[in-house]
Design an enzyme around this catalytic site. Structure first.
Site, PDB file in Angstrom:
ATOM      1  N   LYS A  55      34.818   7.647 -53.147  1.00  0.00           N
ATOM      2  CA  LYS A  55      34.820   9.099 -53.389  1.00  0.00           C
ATOM      3  C   LYS A  55      33.190   9.316 -53.792  1.00  0.00           C
ATOM      4  CE  LYS A  55      39.153   9.366 -55.211  1.00  0.00           C
ATOM      5  NZ  LYS A  55      39.279   8.180 -54.829  1.00  0.00           N
ATOM      6  N   ARG A  76      43.935  17.449 -59.510  1.00  0.00           N
ATOM      7  CA  ARG A  76      44.434  15.549 -59.494  1.00  0.00           C
ATOM      8  C   ARG A  76      45.963  15.826 -58.886  1.00  0.00           C
ATOM      9  NH1 ARG A  76      43.563  15.195 -65.476  1.00  0.00           N
ATOM     10  NH2 ARG A  76      45.585  16.017 -66.138  1.00  0.00           N
ATOM     11  N   ARG A  97      36.231  -7.348 -64.396  1.00  0.00           N
ATOM     12  CA  ARG A  97      36.837  -6.124 -65.898  1.00  0.00           C
ATOM     13  C   ARG A  97      38.164  -5.748 -65.564  1.00  0.00           C
ATOM     14  NH1 ARG A  97      33.918  -0.077 -64.389  1.00  0.00           N
ATOM     15  NH2 ARG A  97      35.326  -0.561 -62.842  1.00  0.00           N
ATOM     16  N   ARG A 126      35.898  -6.925 -57.197  1.00  0.00           N
ATOM     17  CA  ARG A 126      34.745  -6.724 -58.441  1.00  0.00           C
ATOM     18  C   ARG A 126      33.862  -7.738 -58.760  1.00  0.00           C
ATOM     19  NH1 ARG A 126      34.461   0.066 -57.638  1.00  0.00           N
ATOM     20  NH2 ARG A 126      36.317  -0.829 -59.470  1.00  0.00           N
ATOM     21  N   ARG A 151      47.076   1.364 -60.585  1.00  0.00           N
ATOM     22  CA  ARG A 151      46.258   3.279 -60.105  1.00  0.00           C
ATOM     23  C   ARG A 151      46.602   3.589 -59.198  1.00  0.00           C
ATOM     24  NH1 ARG A 151      40.758   1.025 -61.298  1.00  0.00           N
ATOM     25  NH2 ARG A 151      40.127   2.537 -60.217  1.00  0.00           N
TER      26      ARG A 151
END
Length: 218
Positions: free
Chosen positions: A13, A88, A161, A127, A172
């Protein structure tokens, strides 16, 4: 155009918002930028947001809505804006409708970036970040380092992370499905939703989005 951008974490996004806003010559308004700007400027809303954040609490809807309202009424947003991360949830979506109605304007489109859940997990959990100050970003599948765990650019250690682990990503996604995804049905009932696949190269997704928005505006 006045656009809301929605999609799960890992849909790209932020990247797409920047390109779309540039192509459409409208400001990109993200929740993160709103918080940072208000906190750094010491506004009343910024002080309120900081107090909640410092206490480890979520910023209440009314504070976020107030920040968004002020930003949407800024001179550079007179001819449109692209909202990223707001609303949201349905409560914020309803509040946004009221703000726009009071200003005599309305949304033109809600752009829904669609990505399969397994791809979201793959994108985020893959990542790896360099521990050096440069914080170079690699990906085990899409941009792998030449040597596993070592930054190509500076030789620093690469790490994952804590909020990029598969378990965290799936949590999430659960939050997205329960809190944010319902706004898609809310806006679909108003005939505003445009859904496009966010798979592919960045420029390919941008082109799909621009083509869809042009068709909507025609």
């Amino acid at each position: 155009m006045r656009i809301v951008l929605v999609g799960p974490p890992g849909a790209g996004k932020g990247t797409q918002a920047a390109f779309l806003a540039q192509n459409l010559a409208i400001p990109h308004i993200s929740t993160g930028d709103l918080f940072r700007a208000n906190i750094s400027q010491g506004t009343e809303l910024g002080k309120a947001a900081k107090a909640f954040m410092d206490a480890g609490n979520l910023v209440p809807d009314e504070v976020t809505i107030g920040m968004a309202k002020d930003r949407m009424e800024a001179p550079d947003a007179e001819n449109g804006f692209l909202l990223d991360g707001f609303p949201r949830n349905v409560v914020q979506a309803e509040a946004l409708d009221e703000v726009l109605k009071a200003d005599g304007v309305k949304l033109d489109a809600v752009l829904d970036l669609e990505v399969p859940e397994d791809e979201v997990v793959k994108r985020i959990a893959g990542r790896r970040i360099c521990r050096s100050d440069s914080a170079h970003v690699f990906h085990v599948s899409y941009n792998a380092p030449k040597q596993d765990g070592v930054c190509d650019k500076c030789g620093g250690e690469l790490y994952q992370r804590g909020d990029d682990t598969e378990d965290t990503v799936r949590k999430r996604l659960e939050v997205y499905h329960s809190e944010t995804e319902p706004i898609i049905d809310y806006y679909r009932a108003q005939g505003l939703v445009i859904t496009i696949s966010a798979l592919g190269k960045v420029d390919e997704v941008t082109k799909k989005a621009m083509d869809a928005l042009r068709r909507e505006a025609a």
